[in-house]
Design an enzyme around this catalytic site. Structure first.
Site, PDB file in Angstrom:
ATOM      1  N   LYS A  52       2.582 -15.686   3.746  1.00 37.01           N
ATOM      2  CA  LYS A  52       2.613 -15.901   2.329  1.00 37.01           C
ATOM      3  C   LYS A  52       4.591 -16.575   2.445  1.00 37.01           C
ATOM      4  O   LYS A  52       4.136 -15.943   1.419  1.00 37.01           O
ATOM      5  CB  LYS A  52       1.617 -15.983   1.978  1.00 37.01           C
ATOM      6  CG  LYS A  52       1.587 -16.825   0.154  1.00 37.01           C
ATOM      7  CD  LYS A  52       0.571 -18.007   0.342  1.00 37.01           C
ATOM      8  CE  LYS A  52       0.651 -18.859  -0.683  1.00 37.01           C
ATOM      9  NZ  LYS A  52      -0.048 -19.818  -0.226  1.00 37.01           N
ATOM     10  N   ASP A 110     -11.476  -8.349   6.555  1.00 37.17           N
ATOM     11  CA  ASP A 110     -13.470  -7.865   5.581  1.00 37.17           C
ATOM     12  C   ASP A 110     -14.003  -8.949   5.995  1.00 37.17           C
ATOM     13  O   ASP A 110     -15.117  -9.720   5.773  1.00 37.17           O
ATOM     14  CB  ASP A 110     -13.231  -8.057   3.978  1.00 37.17           C
ATOM     15  CG  ASP A 110     -13.474  -5.838   3.913  1.00 37.17           C
ATOM     16  OD1 ASP A 110     -13.241  -5.524   4.466  1.00 37.17           O
ATOM     17  OD2 ASP A 110     -14.403  -5.623   2.797  1.00 37.17           O
ATOM     18  N   ASP A 151      -6.012  -7.037   5.087  1.00 39.71           N
ATOM     19  CA  ASP A 151      -7.451  -5.308   5.234  1.00 39.71           C
ATOM     20  C   ASP A 151      -8.390  -6.634   4.547  1.00 39.71           C
ATOM     21  O   ASP A 151      -9.398  -6.577   4.391  1.00 39.71           O
ATOM     22  CB  ASP A 151      -7.051  -5.139   3.746  1.00 39.71           C
ATOM     23  CG  ASP A 151      -7.736  -4.165   2.888  1.00 39.71           C
ATOM     24  OD1 ASP A 151      -8.829  -4.153   3.719  1.00 39.71           O
ATOM     25  OD2 ASP A 151      -7.514  -2.919   2.265  1.00 39.71           O
ATOM     26  N   ASP A 155      -3.179 -18.316   2.888  1.00 39.92           N
ATOM     27  CA  ASP A 155      -4.879 -19.087   1.835  1.00 39.92           C
ATOM     28  C   ASP A 155      -5.338 -19.523   3.915  1.00 39.92           C
ATOM     29  O   ASP A 155      -6.413 -20.028   3.734  1.00 39.92           O
ATOM     30  CB  ASP A 155      -4.693 -19.306   0.672  1.00 39.92           C
ATOM     31  CG  ASP A 155      -2.628 -20.025   0.916  1.00 39.92           C
ATOM     32  OD1 ASP A 155      -2.168 -19.948   2.338  1.00 39.92           O
ATOM     33  OD2 ASP A 155      -2.454 -20.688   0.428  1.00 39.92           O
ATOM     34  N   TYR A 164       1.386  -1.212   0.146  1.00 34.29           N
ATOM     35  CA  TYR A 164      -0.352   0.441  -0.167  1.00 34.29           C
ATOM     36  C   TYR A 164       0.849   1.207  -0.435  1.00 34.29           C
ATOM     37  O   TYR A 164       0.224   2.531  -0.637  1.00 34.29           O
ATOM     38  CB  TYR A 164      -1.025  -0.371   1.176  1.00 34.29           C
ATOM     39  CG  TYR A 164      -2.333  -0.983   0.871  1.00 34.29           C
ATOM     40  CD1 TYR A 164      -1.609  -2.204   0.852  1.00 34.29           C
ATOM     41  CD2 TYR A 164      -3.119  -1.123   1.611  1.00 34.29           C
ATOM     42  CE1 TYR A 164      -3.292  -2.806   0.002  1.00 34.29           C
ATOM     43  CE2 TYR A 164      -4.003  -2.073   1.327  1.00 34.29           C
ATOM     44  CZ  TYR A 164      -3.779  -2.810   0.453  1.00 34.29           C
ATOM     45  OH  TYR A 164      -5.166  -3.609   0.700  1.00 34.29           O
TER      46      TYR A 164
END
Ligand code: ATP
Length: 355
Positions: free
Chosen positions: A192, A253, A249, A225, A135
């Site tokens: 990851k 959600d 982020d 994941d 970001y």
């Protein structure tokens, strides 16, 4: 004598002003000793005079305020989203608000789309790194608009940035209890690192090192994941999760979905010891703006989170208790099972707080 806390209110765009008005109403009903100053930084202001953040704006916030309560940014009339980037990301980056704290709490079983899950089963927090990662928007494009176009989006991770947010997660775990009063015991780092070995390697090494300083806390790890699957299959296993900017982020959600949707989720953008900023997790939601349908409870819970951060814990608890009661009695907007408008739902909470 306790000093009045100075709070900057920046409602922003879309549903931001609607939900922040209700958060302010709840704070005022609680009698919290706060002095509120409103700022009109928004798409409207940008379209009127091309100002996103006034000169000296962030320094002024740091100097003159104890905390900031923010609504949301994003407006279809500003397709570049430049004002949102400069205000919201500017605040996070330039004020160095490095820990984005997102509590995930189920207030009532009816709000969760999973079967057989009780409120006590979902009570964890996500600590999202807030000042680095993809970001930062480092990179560039080459041969844009041609078939040979190249786009590079860099993932920036610094030793200092990773270490301080990981340490924040352990400190949070050590100092905060769950809603039922039991201690928090586990910090899970999510990355990851099997595919993104450079950044992931740094996170792995730092996490291992910092975790040794907290022998009473169990360190855990999951690839992002796998974490998404586990969050849906068994959210009971989570306590404190720490992760990078983008994964934080996305997983929050998903987590908001477990607690009743985006309208229920609160967050804080924190730099310990400095002026911090609090905002609901949802965005400006242009399709539902101006219709009196947006759920104000995420923003109201955000105001409670801010009050608790400022040491006004009794007022924060009163607001949270009123929100819980609103959810139980379905005195809410339609997205969480009620039939009230934004304003009416906020009014119900404020009246309950003031009792
Ligand atoms: P951002 O990227 O700025 O976070 P977004 O594009 O992810 O924003 P939101 O603005 O958060 O999206 O909203 C997406 C959808 O979620 C909305 O169109 C709306 O249907 C729903 N939503 C978000 N916030 C609320 C709310 N407070 N009350 C009810 N529904 C909401």
């Amino acid at each position: 004598m306790r000093q009045k806390k100075r709070v900057a209110i920046i409602p922003g765009d879309g549903i931001g002003p609607e939900v922040i008005a209700e958060a302010v109403r709840a704070m005022q009903a609680s009698g919290a000793d706060v002095e509120l100053t409103h700022f009109d930084w928004s798409a409207n202001r940008y379209l009127a005079d091309a100002v996103t953040v006034p000169p000296d704006g962030f320094a002024m916030l740091e100097r003159d305020f104890d905390a900031i309560l923010l609504g949301a940014f994003g407006d279809p009339r500003v397709p570049s989203n430049i004002h949102a980037k400069e205000i919201l990301l500017g605040m996070r980056f330039k004020m160095d608000l490095y820990a984005n704290l997102r509590p995930v709490r189920l207030l009532d079983a009816s709000l969760c789309p999973l079967k057989g899950v009780e409120p006590s089963d979902i009570d964890f927090v996500v600590v999202r790194e807030n000042t680095e990662g993809v970001y930062v928007d480092a990179g560039g494009v080459f041969k844009q608009g041609t078939p040979d176009e190249v786009a590079v989006q860099e993932d920036i991770n610094t030793r200092k940035g990773v270490e301080r947010v990981v340490r924040y997660a352990f400190e949070y775990c050590e100092r905060h209890k769950k809603q039922d009063g039991s201690p928090r015991r586990q910090v899970l780092m999510c990355d990851k690192s099997n595919a993104m070995t450079h950044a992931g390697g740094l996170w792995q090494r730092v996490f291992k090192e910092v975790s040794r300083e907290y022998p009473q806390i169990t360190p855990q790890h999951m690839y992002v994941d796998a974490l998404c699957t586990q969050m849906v299959r068994d959210p009971r296993q989570f306590d404190v999760i720490v992760t990078n900017n983008m994964f934080g982020d996305i997983i929050t959600d998903l987590a908001a979905g477990l607690q009743g949707g985006l309208g229920m989720a609160a967050s804080g953008n924190i730099h310990p010891g400095k002026t911090s900023m609090f905002e609901p997790v949802h965005g400006s939601a242009p399709p539902i703006a101006g219709k009196n349908v947006a759920n104000p409870l995420g923003a109201i819970l955000t105001s409670a989170m801010m009050l608790a951060h400022l040491g006004l814990t009794q007022e924060a608890d009163e607001i949270e208790a009123a929100v819980l009661e609103a959810v139980r009695q379905r005195k809410t907007t339609q997205d969480v099972g009620g039939s009230l408008g934004t304003h009416e739902a906020g009014e119900w909470v404020a009246k309950r707080v003031a009792r």
